[in-house]
Scaffold this active site. Structure first.
Site, PDB file in Angstrom:
ATOM      1  N   ASP A  75     136.356  -5.003 157.563  1.00  0.00           N
ATOM      2  CA  ASP A  75     137.492  -4.645 156.709  1.00  0.00           C
ATOM      3  C   ASP A  75     137.391  -3.232 156.137  1.00  0.00           C
ATOM      4  O   ASP A  75     136.309  -2.640 156.070  1.00  0.00           O
ATOM      5  CB  ASP A  75     137.550  -5.592 155.503  1.00  0.00           C
ATOM      6  CG  ASP A  75     137.988  -6.990 155.879  1.00  0.00           C
ATOM      7  OD1 ASP A  75     137.978  -7.333 157.072  1.00  0.00           O
ATOM      8  OD2 ASP A  75     138.334  -7.751 154.948  1.00  0.00           O
ATOM      9  N   HIS A 220     132.222  -5.085 156.119  1.00  0.00           N
ATOM     10  CA  HIS A 220     133.014  -3.884 155.814  1.00  0.00           C
ATOM     11  C   HIS A 220     132.442  -2.684 156.568  1.00  0.00           C
ATOM     12  O   HIS A 220     131.304  -2.272 156.293  1.00  0.00           O
ATOM     13  CB  HIS A 220     133.007  -3.625 154.304  1.00  0.00           C
ATOM     14  CG  HIS A 220     133.666  -4.718 153.519  1.00  0.00           C
ATOM     15  ND1 HIS A 220     133.013  -5.882 153.175  1.00  0.00           N
ATOM     16  CD2 HIS A 220     134.930  -4.836 153.053  1.00  0.00           C
ATOM     17  CE1 HIS A 220     133.857  -6.665 152.525  1.00  0.00           C
ATOM     18  NE2 HIS A 220     135.023  -6.060 152.425  1.00  0.00           N
TER      19      HIS A 220
HETATM   20 NI    NI Z   1     139.211  -5.297 151.727  1.00  0.00          NI
END
Ligand code: NI
Length: 264
Positions: A75, A220
């Site tokens: 992400d 991430h």
């Molecule tokens: Ni996010």
């Protein structure tokens, strides 16, 4: 009004009527060729046509009810470490899913990284334009957040995303309705590596290594420590017999718009 002014006024009125009739008629005539962008990138056009014909995403076929599958999801990018992550995944022929932020896509030079994500067979999803908690926003703002990101990704890659991830997992019925309207499934996760908090490579790799069959793992790609952890997590999960799939591949089909998914 003076007497001589009356014919003048009538003339003016007649001219007005004639012009509006002429205008109205022209609207019924065959339409003039619509305005087109001055330059059409032939490569992008070809890719767009190919993706429409082939159907996108180009899912490989796995039966994740029978084999151990895991979907790694990254992400908040594309960021400065995303290119290196793509190199790592490419070398091992591993596919993942990237939930991109519109603002980050806009900052990426000419969309080079999002194009790589798509071209190298990964799945791409909408993670809003500016990463707000969607359940706290009015309808119109939710729609704007999704649409702006949709538009820029489609313009740069030629593909239309089929899934989104609500930032912070913040969703409710209104958000669900907007995602349904935009044709996006809501993809959450079943395993949070907390890589945004613990910027430690071995910790992140160890947590990702705890995935169960059908897990959707939250990572991430904006953190160096997360990208550094990828080889170790691929080793660990690979040794346990996992196949790395995209989210669509995990379900064997494109997830349904508006519906929420957390694992297989
Ligand atoms: Ni996010």
């Amino acid at each position: 009004m003076r007497v001589w002014a009356l014919p003048l006024a009538l003339l003016a009125l007649a001219a007005c009527v004639t012009r509006s009739v002429a205008h109205h008629r022209s609207a019924e005539e065959p339409p003039v060729a619509p305005m087109r962008p001055v330059s059409v990138d032939p490569v992008l056009l070809a890719r767009r046509l190919a993706s429409m014909q082939a159907g996108w995403p180009r899912s490989r076929s796995f039966d994740c009810t029978r084999i151990k599958c895991v979907a790694l999801t990254f992400d908040d990018g594309p960021g400065e470490h995303t290119g290196r992550l793509l190199d790592l995944l490419g070398r091992r022929d591993v596919r993942a899913t990237f939930f991109v932020i519109g603002q980050m896509v806009a900052a990426d030079k000419g969309g080079r990284t999002v194009r790589r994500i798509v071209d190298e067979g990964h799945e791409i999803g909408n993670h809003t334009w500016s990463h707000p908690p969607l359940a706290e926003l009015p309808h119109a703002a939710v729609r704007r957040e999704l649409k702006h990101t949709e538009n820029i990704v489609q313009r740069l890659t030629g593909v239309r995303m089929r899934m989104m991830r609500p930032p912070y997992g913040s969703t409710d019925e209104q958000v669900a309705a907007e995602t349904r309207r935009e044709g996006l499934a809501q993809i959450l996760w079943s395993l949070d590596t907390l890589d945004w908090r613990d910027r430690d490579t071995s910790t992140v790799a160890r947590r990702a290594g705890r995935a169960a069959p059908g897990s959707i793992v939250l990572l991430h790609d904006i953190h160096r420590s997360t990208v550094d952890a990828v080889p170790a997590m691929l080793d660990t999960l690979g040794r346990k017999g996992y196949t790395f799939v995209t989210v669509s591949e995990l379900y064997g089909k494109t997830p349904a718009p508006g519906k929420m998914y957390t694992a297989r």
